[in-house]
Design an enzyme around this catalytic site. Structure first.
Site, PDB file in Angstrom:
ATOM      1  N   PRO A   2       0.814  -1.222   0.000  1.00 51.87           N
ATOM      2  CA  PRO A   2       0.000   0.000   0.000  1.00 51.87           C
ATOM      3  C   PRO A   2       0.851   1.277   0.000  1.00 51.87           C
ATOM      4  CG  PRO A   2      -0.702  -1.529   1.723  1.00 51.87           C
ATOM      5  CD  PRO A   2       0.641  -1.980   1.230  1.00 51.87           C
ATOM      6  N   GLU A   3       1.136   1.797  -1.171  1.00 54.96           N
ATOM      7  CA  GLU A   3       1.767   3.101  -1.264  1.00 54.96           C
ATOM      8  C   GLU A   3       0.705   4.079  -1.751  1.00 54.96           C
ATOM      9  OE1 GLU A   3       5.800   3.191  -2.458  1.00 54.96           O
ATOM     10  OE2 GLU A   3       6.072   1.053  -2.176  1.00 54.96           O
ATOM     11  N   LYS A  51      -0.935   8.256   2.233  1.00 62.68           N
ATOM     12  CA  LYS A  51      -1.311   6.865   2.455  1.00 62.68           C
ATOM     13  C   LYS A  51      -2.500   6.735   3.405  1.00 62.68           C
ATOM     14  CE  LYS A  51       3.148   5.574   3.106  1.00 62.68           C
ATOM     15  NZ  LYS A  51       4.260   4.611   3.295  1.00 62.68           N
TER      16      LYS A  51
END
Ligand code: ZN
Length: 269
Positions: A2-3, A51
């Site tokens: 998850p970037e 994020k």
């Protein structure tokens, strides 16, 4: 991983599934929100900031609230059709379920799950630097914030979300390879900070709208990165074995030939 681009995609999935819908039920499985019930609330929109995920809601009394979550390394949101089996992750990882007539959103392994007045959203994400995928992306401000800590290594500075928001370890490693910069280079010795920041933004933007992250242009398995995750494999440019080492509290991947060290490590100046 998850970037910023993954979180941006996730925000879009949630927006398509829930925006405009009135919730028919909610189920929070975290202590701090265990008694919260969003039944009857309306989902206004879903957005990302770096994020962080921001699900903006209208309560029964019309007040505006934001459900905040952070994916960190392993978190995820999924949208299911009503009646569809929730198969993405094991049930014990579920932290919240939001039901609407058209979709059920399930949040797995979320961090920093919190409900706050939308007017106070800045208290949740206000410390973040410019969002690489935000409508208000400000590269000059990102450069200014990076340059304010000239002795930090560029590898750590790019991950510090207070400088600029959205870069994770994959994009950090890849952008430094593409710019020919050793991750241990102090910020003050990076020749073109603006160029580095601009390239990082382009890499993230190119991966919006798809779940496979690629910095090479190839979506084929095993060909999506130059250095990230490629320890001991030959550099795609020079054939040298890619190296992996700890930098700060993360590992970093780099090619020692394509990314020569301009300043010896640990010389303090
Ligand atoms: Zn190389």
């Amino acid at each position: 991983m998850p970037e910023g681009d993954t979180v941006w995609n996730t925000a879009r999935v949630l927006h398509r599934a829930l925006a405009g819908a009135r919730l028919t039920g909610s189920d929070f499985r975290v202590p701090q929100l265990a008694t919260t019930d969003l039944t009857g609330w309306t989902v206004r929109e879903s957005a990302s900031r770096g994020k962080h995920l921001l699900l903006r809601l209208a309560a029964l009394d019309g007040t505006h609230w934001t459900l905040h979550s952070h994916l960190r390394m392993e978190g995820a949101w999924r949208a299911y059709a009503p009646g569809e089996r929730w198969t993405a992750r094991p049930a014990h990882l579920i932290r919240v379920v939001l039901r609407s007539p058209g979709a059920v959103a399930v949040g797995y392994h979320l961090h920093e799950l919190a409900l706050a007045p939308t007017a106070e959203e800045e208290s949740l994400v206000g410390q973040l630097g410019p969002d690489l995928l935000g409508a208000d992306w400000d590269p000059a401000e990102a450069v200014r914030r990076l340059a304010a800590h000239p002795d930090a290594t560029i590898g750590e500075a790019l991950l510090d979300q207070r400088n600029l928001a959205g870069i994770g370890n994959l994009y950090k490693c890849e952008v430094l390879f593409l710019r020919g910069i050793s991750p241990w280079t102090p910020v003050r010795a990076v020749p073109d900070l603006a160029g580095t920041v601009t390239l990082a933004q382009r890499l993230l933007a190119a991966n919006r709208g798809r779940w496979t992250q690629s910095t090479t242009g190839s979506l084929h398995r095993g060909q999506t990165s130059y250095v990230y995750g490629r320890r001991a494999q030959p550099c795609r440019r020079c054939g040298t074995a890619i190296r992996k080492e700890e930098l700060g509290d993360r590992v970093t991947y780099w090619c020692p030939v394509c990314q020569p060290e301009r300043t010896p490590r640990g010389d303090g100046g």
